[in-house]
Design an enzyme around this catalytic site. Structure first.
Site, mmCIF file in Angstrom:
data_model
loop_
_atom_site.group_PDB
_atom_site.id
_atom_site.type_symbol
_atom_site.label_atom_id
_atom_site.label_comp_id
_atom_site.label_asym_id
_atom_site.label_seq_id
_atom_site.Cartn_x
_atom_site.Cartn_y
_atom_site.Cartn_z
ATOM 1 N N ARG A 1 -13.184 -8.111 -3.049
ATOM 2 C CA ARG A 1 -12.560 -8.021 -1.716
ATOM 3 C C ARG A 1 -12.145 -6.567 -1.441
ATOM 4 N NH1 ARG A 1 -7.255 -6.295 0.339
ATOM 5 N NH2 ARG A 1 -6.916 -7.363 2.296
ATOM 6 N N VAL A 2 -12.490 -6.090 -0.276
ATOM 7 C CA VAL A 2 -12.059 -4.750 0.142
ATOM 8 C C VAL A 2 -11.141 -4.924 1.338
ATOM 9 C CG1 VAL A 2 -12.823 -2.540 1.088
ATOM 10 C CG2 VAL A 2 -14.146 -3.646 -0.730
ATOM 11 N N GLY A 3 -10.010 -4.236 1.321
ATOM 12 C CA GLY A 3 -9.065 -4.328 2.433
ATOM 13 C C GLY A 3 -9.297 -3.224 3.449
ATOM 14 N N ASP A 4 -8.303 -3.027 4.287
ATOM 15 C CA ASP A 4 -8.388 -2.008 5.339
ATOM 16 C C ASP A 4 -8.262 -0.585 4.799
ATOM 17 O OD1 ASP A 4 -5.688 -2.871 4.684
ATOM 18 O OD2 ASP A 4 -4.988 -1.523 6.263
ATOM 19 N N GLY B 1 0.109 -3.790 5.092
ATOM 20 C CA GLY B 1 0.239 -5.179 5.524
ATOM 21 C C GLY B 1 -1.094 -5.899 5.413
ATOM 22 N N THR C 1 0.894 -1.161 0.000
ATOM 23 C CA THR C 1 0.000 0.000 0.000
ATOM 24 C C THR C 1 0.923 1.199 0.000
ATOM 25 O OG1 THR C 1 -1.773 -1.108 1.221
ATOM 26 C CG2 THR C 1 -1.696 1.262 1.451
ATOM 27 N N GLY D 1 -4.458 -6.679 5.487
ATOM 28 C CA GLY D 1 -5.623 -5.827 5.704
ATOM 29 C C GLY D 1 -6.678 -6.443 6.598
#
Ligand code: ASP
Length: 316
Positions: free
Chosen positions: A212-215, A235, A184, A237
């Site tokens: 998919r959605v991460g942090d 890192g 990121t 997520g």
């Protein structure tokens, strides 16, 4: 004439993992350049938000990093991006799961500045990009050979990586390193008026499922900016989301913990609770900057310094 009230400050990161030795120089150069661009904006009296976004656009346009051009690929082989911005007055804007937006961080800023919402996703976010006149591109234009090679290798191995925190060194990927699989970019800024901002952008995790959605685009998980200061994470997520990692670190700052201690404690808490491998950068209200990671390394950028990827934690 009124002079600057505050000495501006900036720190950026280019992802955490096991950054390949062969690419140390590219990561160092790219993060230093982005930090210098952001600082230039701050020195000219520009806002914290403009400076953070300027730094992140620089990293998005650099194919070295996993954001926009150079993004990790979904299991379908496409770059699907998330991005986020937030100010210390708690205004925020994010986009999740967008395809073919040249600079997703500019779209996140448009969500903050020109919509009543905090988070837009998928086709709705892409439509908003068109309405706002933001540059679009073919998703394939954001695919770079290095990421495609890793994606093909993983497909041959029939591995479903998907960010498993145990897979620090995935079997069969010798010669490739974790940083090829996720990463990121992010920037934290303090402007001359004493305002703070965070901006962040990512292609997420290699072989993630479409959708998919991460942090990264989630306030409090991937980034947070508020009365205590600013934080942005990288890192695994899924781990960062589970502990609201950025807000956890921010709240330690707000409670008066020194920035290095807050960064270290937040990463240690996340690792202890989730076993996830994460890293973050943090800035307090006085512009003091820290990083902490439990991955093998994190790429950190400061203006005028060429830092090779760093281990552990540190204060600037
Ligand atoms: N946190 C990002 C995600 O899970 C990936 C990374 O920063 O390495 O999407």
């Amino acid at each position: 004439m009124e002079g600057p009230l505050v000495e501006p400050s900036i720190i950026v990161h280019g992802g955490a993992g096991t950054i390949p030795l062969s690419q140390n120089a590219e990561y160092a150069r790219g993060t230093a350049l982005a930090a210098a661009r952001g600082l230039e904006v701050l020195r000219q009296g520009g806002s914290a938000l403009l400076a953070a976004v300027t730094a992140v656009v620089c990293l998005e346009d650099d194919p070295t990093f996993n954001a926009a051009t150079g993004s990790a690929l979904t299991s379908d082989g496409l770059p699907q991006c998330d991005a986020f911005v937030m100010l210390d007055d708690l205004n925020a804007g994010g986009v999740a799961g967008v395809y073919g937006v040249k600079n997703p961080v500019l779209l996140a800023r448009a969500v903050l500045e020109r919509s009543p919402h905090v988070l837009l996703c998928g086709p709705g976010a892409e439509l908003f990009a068109d309405e706002q006149g933001l540059e679009r591109c073919a998703p394939a234009a954001q695919v770079v050979p290095r990421r495609l090679e890793v994606w093909q290798r993983l497909r041959q191995l029939d591995q479903q990586f998907q960010g498993d925190p145990e897979m620090e060194d995935p079997e069969g990927l010798e010669g490739y390193e974790l940083e090829e699989l996720r990463g990121t970019v992010g920037a934290l800024t303090l402007d001359q008026r004493g305002n703070m901002a965070v901006a962040s952008s990512t292609g997420g995790i290699m072989l993630k499922l479409p959708g998919r959605v991460g942090d990264t685009p989630l306030p409090g998980a991937g980034s947070y900016c508020g009365p205590g200061g600013a934080v942005t994470c990288t890192g695994h997520g899924e781990a960062a989301m589970r502990v609201c990692l950025a807000k956890y670190c921010h709240d330690l700052l707000e409670a008066g913990r020194p920035v290095l201690e807050a960064a270290q404690q937040a990463v240690a808490y996340c690792e202890r609770r989730t076993f996830g491998r994460v890293g973050l950068i943090a800035m307090d209200r006085d512009g003091r900057r820290a990083y902490a990671t439990c991955t093998k390394a994190i790429a950190v950028g400061l203006p005028g310094q060429t830092l090779e990827p760093l281990r552990g934690s540190g204060l600037f």
